[in-house]
Design an enzyme around this catalytic site. Structure first.
Site, PDB file in Angstrom:
ATOM      1  N   ASP A 179      16.112 -10.790  -7.194  1.00 25.96           N
ATOM      2  CA  ASP A 179      15.329  -9.316  -6.363  1.00 25.96           C
ATOM      3  C   ASP A 179      13.952  -9.650  -6.917  1.00 25.96           C
ATOM      4  O   ASP A 179      13.644 -10.289  -7.726  1.00 25.96           O
ATOM      5  CB  ASP A 179      15.948  -8.174  -6.964  1.00 25.96           C
ATOM      6  N   ASP A 181      21.575  -4.850  -8.235  1.00 23.19           N
ATOM      7  CA  ASP A 181      21.759  -3.609  -9.146  1.00 23.19           C
ATOM      8  C   ASP A 181      22.223  -2.572  -8.506  1.00 23.19           C
ATOM      9  O   ASP A 181      22.992  -1.547  -9.342  1.00 23.19           O
ATOM     10  CB  ASP A 181      20.060  -2.950  -9.291  1.00 23.19           C
ATOM     11  N   ASP A 227      25.313  -4.056  -3.805  1.00 21.87           N
ATOM     12  CA  ASP A 227      25.308  -5.459  -4.135  1.00 21.87           C
ATOM     13  C   ASP A 227      26.407  -6.183  -5.064  1.00 21.87           C
ATOM     14  O   ASP A 227      26.549  -7.391  -4.986  1.00 21.87           O
ATOM     15  CB  ASP A 227      24.010  -5.598  -5.273  1.00 21.87           C
TER      16      ASP A 227
HETATM   17  P1  ATP Z   1      13.852  -5.770  -4.447  1.00 19.61           P
HETATM   18  O1  ATP Z   1      15.145  -6.300  -3.701  1.00 19.61           O
HETATM   19  O2  ATP Z   1      12.843  -6.860  -4.523  1.00 19.61           O
HETATM   20  O3  ATP Z   1      14.024  -5.147  -6.008  1.00 19.61           O
HETATM   21  P2  ATP Z   1      13.783  -3.456  -3.572  1.00 19.61           P
HETATM   22  O4  ATP Z   1      15.281  -3.203  -4.086  1.00 19.61           O
HETATM   23  O5  ATP Z   1      12.739  -2.541  -4.354  1.00 19.61           O
HETATM   24  O6  ATP Z   1      13.368  -4.785  -3.509  1.00 19.61           O
HETATM   25  P3  ATP Z   1      14.225  -1.446  -1.690  1.00 19.61           P
HETATM   26  O7  ATP Z   1      14.330  -0.475  -2.796  1.00 19.61           O
HETATM   27  O8  ATP Z   1      15.359  -1.818  -0.651  1.00 19.61           O
HETATM   28  O9  ATP Z   1      13.511  -2.896  -2.053  1.00 19.61           O
HETATM   29  O10 ATP Z   1      12.973  -1.115  -0.973  1.00 19.61           O
HETATM   30  C1  ATP Z   1      12.733  -1.485   0.393  1.00 19.61           C
HETATM   31  C2  ATP Z   1      11.673  -0.297   0.976  1.00 19.61           C
HETATM   32  O11 ATP Z   1      12.208   0.879   0.915  1.00 19.61           O
HETATM   33  C3  ATP Z   1      10.489  -0.528   0.318  1.00 19.61           C
HETATM   34  O12 ATP Z   1       9.549  -1.622   0.665  1.00 19.61           O
HETATM   35  C4  ATP Z   1       9.791   0.759   0.557  1.00 19.61           C
HETATM   36  O13 ATP Z   1       9.154   0.737   1.805  1.00 19.61           O
HETATM   37  C5  ATP Z   1      11.060   1.733   0.787  1.00 19.61           C
HETATM   38  N1  ATP Z   1      11.286   2.485  -0.449  1.00 19.61           N
HETATM   39  C6  ATP Z   1      11.459   1.828  -1.993  1.00 19.61           C
HETATM   40  N2  ATP Z   1      11.776   2.839  -2.444  1.00 19.61           N
HETATM   41  C7  ATP Z   1      12.004   4.108  -1.645  1.00 19.61           C
HETATM   42  C8  ATP Z   1      12.073   5.287  -2.261  1.00 19.61           C
HETATM   43  N3  ATP Z   1      12.408   6.018  -3.382  1.00 19.61           N
HETATM   44  N4  ATP Z   1      11.772   6.474  -1.295  1.00 19.61           N
HETATM   45  C9  ATP Z   1      11.653   6.051   0.081  1.00 19.61           C
HETATM   46  N5  ATP Z   1      11.276   4.735   0.311  1.00 19.61           N
HETATM   47  C10 ATP Z   1      11.611   3.726  -0.597  1.00 19.61           C
END
Ligand code: ATP
Length: 908
Positions: free
Chosen positions: A339, A642, A646
């Protein structure tokens, strides 16, 4: 582990809680939606005991001790003792029995130590629950939950005790553990009938089950043994053993070896009887000596210890192993799929860019400290004077589940770091979260999930009018918007403008987030399907989350070690590419998005997965397909994760790696390894340790097996020659038990070799005893046979007594081992350096210990009597040491030749 008593069944308030309303349950438990006070919780903990199940019953120490005798070698030894006793050779019989006992005690202690080390590490993975205590939300150890506590649940959580639900938002729980039903059950707060079966008690959440979707709150009605899980806990009482593929194949190897040795021993006896002039007793002793000589008694224990030490070292480096075989698999990992957020990056999110339809802003500051100013075109701006900006920032504050705290000058976030960044931004703009939530209280929520990539909340103002705020991945939010907000009023949305802006922000490595709103009339609830395409876009945030410094070094180290690093992220492709570039990941093949993945069949995916290193806007389901595709092309894959979604990919991966800080219980349970600090660098450290453990096991084999080979060779050669045995069975036992094991064990403490991360991953198909190792064993055995037999014959030739010649022979063998131990520290590289000779204190210590023991063996009258040894003159040591030093020199020369040959092979 816990000093508090187990739950007291008699005391625990008992009732058919599923029949009553949530309010009545709270009343009956003298609790409220505001939870218990700390004092009351402490009192109840004393009264009802800790919320834990009895530890699974382990094998009793006596059984564990007796188990040490369950081994073919011991049978051979005990039968030898019986025959020796029948021949009235009491001393020999007693010594054999003594050695058998010592062996059992050593095995028992070592096994216990290894088990304890692994247990201790598992306990680091304690499980926490989010509760309300003294009016505020906080995480506590699940053991401290008491009846009446109010607990929050969200997807991925393991339910920590039996709960009566008092709030449920799309809550679904997987209860297969209790009911066998693998489809998650939809929960609500409505009471059910008294006769409802466990699976039908939809207003209850049971300890040990897993939240698969939504959010909920419940009041604890039972803890520990009194929970439904506690009642069936015998089901879970199995203890994980310390067996791994490696120890199992070692066990098999030992059995095969023992069989072969027994045949060889019988053959030697027959040969001696038929063709040489030995008495039966002499031959019997020769047979016993051969069997004892050739079986590597200490090996299985050493391998277990080496694995356990590896697990301990990994834990020190923040990688906690949940399943022991992962230690071996880590050493052969060829791809790490990681990730991005928080693992490769610092997870310190800061909003630096804000974009509205008619204005762009820059914001100063780093991390979560709420200090920084706003700028437009290089001029500082008073944010309070820009109403549209404030409306945008306030939307980000209201549609938010995080909170900030500040201790000793350090600001940190509880909850999602993206949410934390928006709170910091709001504080910089002078907004106050409590005030905003008072003016526009929240009525409903759609929580953020990586699957749908947005979060929405519904608020009511003082006139009772509803408003929806939504924030999420811009592509998703844009789909739901028909208008954009301007200072002068709303206008139809200009999609191409926003698309360009999103890409421009993402290209700078910033995470993009869009915010929208909707006038919702008198709506009371919201649902994913209910949010259509008529929202108004308020603006965009660009959030920086810099790469971790140590991640850059770790990526470099992976590339050097022949391990590919693939970034799997929910973020925008351009953000991912930019961060990937900063980290040193090869991004020439650009990024593949989740959407593109969906259009590919498995063959195409296999092809693409091998070539692409950045996967963006990926959902958890895509991860499973990716792992499967990588494995299909022969890769050994480590995959991080996480969330609960997953879990399938983590289970499928060769090494599933869960995040210890932000990971859900579901992800941890599906994984082989948990990262205590969520840091990519810790995976790489674990790979390095995994390789080291494997190296050390091979070094131990290369060290111990030649000793057995040599002793067996000496016996066979002497029977062939028809001479007296140069070493008696008892002396062989001494050599094997006391010396080889202590010397060999010191190799378990070997630090990683310099090149451990500069060579390609080991093929999992490669046998433990490969060609090189087999050659080395034969080579050393031959040197030791010739040297030992040579000195024995020399002594005999010069008229020394048999005792004297045998004492020389045993000491020769031991000093060969001592010198060879230094060679064995590095399998193929030279040890002729300060580090090579002195680098492992365990080696130096065990050498000192052995020399001391050999002095006792040679000069102490009691041991002389027991082992039939004699005091050799001081001058003989010079000859002996000079002779045995040869092994050291010969092996170093052999290493040089092998290295040269290998280099030539590579050149060709
Ligand atoms: P990675 O897989 O690299 O850890 P991530 O798990 O943080 O990334 P996601 O959490 O799925 O990725 O986030 C994807 C997208 O969703 C982000 O680019 C953002 O635009 C949006 N996002 C992330 N967190 C939030 C939140 N708390 N509320 C609303 N939108 C969010």
């Amino acid at each position: 582990m816990n000093s508090t008593p187990m739950s007291n069944v008699k005391d625990m308030p008992q009732a058919a809680w599923h029949v009553f309303s949530a309010d009545k349950v709270l009343r009956d438990l003298s609790s409220s939606t505001g939870g218990l006070t700390d004092d009351e919780a402490a009192r109840r903990l004393l009264q009802y005991g800790s919320n834990s199940l009895p530890a699974p019953t382990k094998r009793s120490p006596l059984k564990q001790f007796l188990n040490q005798f369950n081994n073919v070698l011991i049978y051979v030894l005990l039968s030898a003792a019986v025959v020796t006793a029948l021949l009235a050779d009491w001393i020999d019989a007693a010594v054999i029995v003594g050695v058998v006992l010592i062996n059992a005690i050593i095995g028992f202690i070592q096994e216990g130590k290894a088990e304890k080390a692994v247990d201790a590490i598992r306990q680091i993975l304690s499980h926490e629950a989010l509760v309300i205590r003294d009016g505020s939300k906080r995480s506590i150890q699940v053991e401290n939950l008491v009846p009446g506590d109010v607990v929050f649940l969200q997807s991925g959580d393991k339910v920590p005790a039996d709960l009566r639900l008092i709030h449920s938002k799309d809550l679904r729980i997987e209860e297969a553990l209790l009911t066998g039903e693998s489809v998650p059950v939809e929960k609500s707060i409505d009471p059910v009938t008294a006769d409802a079966s466990l699976g039908d008690r939809s207003c209850m959440a049971f300890s040990g089950t897993m939240v698969s979707f939504g959010q909920g709150t419940g009041v604890v009605i039972a803890t520990g043994e009194v929970t439904e899980l506690g009642k069936v806990s015998t089901m879970l009482a199995g203890v994980e053993t310390l067996k791994t593929r490696l120890t199992e194949s070692m066990d098999e190897f030992s059995k095969l070896l023992t069989g072969a040795i027994l045949i060889l021993a019988a053959g030697t006896m027959v040969f001696g009887l038929a063709l040489r002039d030995y008495s039966f007793t002499e031959l019997f002793f020769a047979g016993v000596a051969l069997a004892v000589a050739a079986i590597p008694e200490g090996l299985p224990a050493i391998i277990t210890i080496t694995l356990a030490l590896g697990v301990q070292r990994m834990a020190r480096q923040k990688a906690i192993i949940r399943r022991l075989p992962a230690v071996e698999t880590l050493g052969s990992v060829t791809v790490i799929c990681s990730d991005k957020t928080g693992t490769l990056t610092r997870n310190e999110m800061t909003v630096t860019t804000i974009l509205r339809a008619d204005r762009a802003y820059q914001v100063d500051g780093a991390g979560y400290r709420p200090q920084g100013s706003f700028h437009v075109d290089g001029n500082t701006l008073e944010p309070g004077k820009d109403r549209s900006l404030i409306e945008l920032i306030r939307a980000g504050l209201l549609c938010n589940d995080g909170s900030l705290s500040h201790k000793e000058g350090i600001w940190s976030v509880q909850g999602d770091p993206t949410d934390g960044a928006l709170i910091t931004l709001a504080l910089k703009a002078g907004l106050n979260s409590q005030q905003c939530n008072k003016e526009l209280p929240r009525k409903d929520i759609i929580p953020f999930e990586s699957d749908h990539k947005f979060m929405a909340t519904l608020h009511h103002d003082s006139d009772g009018k509803s408003r929806v705020y939504l924030k999420g991945a811009p592509e998703r939010v844009l789909e739901m918007c028909s208008h954009e907000h301007h200072e002068s009023g709303d206008e139809p949305i200009n999609r191409s403008y926003w698309q360009e802006q999103i890409e421009a922000i993402a290209r700078q490595g910033q995470r993009t987030l869009a915010v929208a709103t909707l006038d919702a009339g008198d709506k009371q609830t919201i649902s994913i399907d209910g949010l259509q395409s008529d929202m108004t876009l308020l603006g965009l945030f660009g959030i920086i989350d810099p790469p971790r410094d140590e991640a850059m070094a770790a990526v470099r180290s992976c590339l050097g070690a022949g391990i590919k690093v693939k970034m799997i992220t929910g973020d925008h492709a351009l953000t991912a590419i930019s961060i990937g570039e900063q980290l040193g990941i090869d991004v020439t093949s650009k990024a593949v998005t989740g959407q593109e993945l969906e259009t590919m069949d498995n063959d195409q995916l296999e092809f693409i997965a091998g070539r692409t290193n950045i996967f963006a806007r990926v959902s958890p389901e895509h991860k499973l397909r990716l792992v499967t595709a990588l494995q299909a092309s022969g890769q050994i894959t480590a995959m991080t994760g996480d969330g609960i979604n997953d879990a399938p990919a983590l289970k499928r991966a060769d090494v599933g790696v869960a995040m210890g800080l932000k990971g859900t219980e579901a992800a941890k349970e599906a994984s082989e390894m948990v990262l205590a600090d969520d840091n990519f660098a810790s995976i790489v450290h674990a790979v390095k340790e995994g390789r080291t453990v494997y190296d050390n096991i091979r070094k131990t084999l290369a060290f111990i097996l030649p000793t057995n080979g040599a002793q067996a060779g000496i016996i066979i050669a002497s029977v062939m020659m028809g001479i007296a045995l140069p070493i008696t069975p008892l002396q062989i036992l001494w050599v094997n038990m006391i010396t080889a094991v202590t010397l060999g064990l010191s190799l378990a403490f070997e630090p990683p070799e310099g090149d451990v991360m500069h060579r390609p991953p080991r093929s999992p198909k490669e046998p433990l005893l490969n060609q090189f190792l087999s050659w080395r064993i034969v080579f050393i055995s031959a040197i030791m046979v010739m040297g030992t037999l040579g000195l024995f014959l020399w002594d005999r030739h010069h008229g020394e007594t048999l005792e004297m010649a045998r004492t020389t022979a045993v000491n020769t063998l031991i000093f060969f081992q001592i010198f060879y131990l230094f060679n064995a520290r590095y399998l193929k590289t030279s040890v002729l350096s300060r580090e090579g000779l002195l680098g492992n204190p365990a080696v130096l210590l065990s050498v000192a210990g052995i020399i001391f023991l050999q002095m006792l063996f040679t000069y102490l009258p009691l041991l002389q009597k027991l082992f039939g040894t004699a005091a050799i003159p001081a001058g003989d040591w010079i000859r002996l040491i000079g002779f045995t030093l040869s092994v050291f020199i010969l092996v170093e020369i052999e290493k040089m030749i092998i290295c040269r040959l290998e280099k030539n092979k590579v050149k060709k």
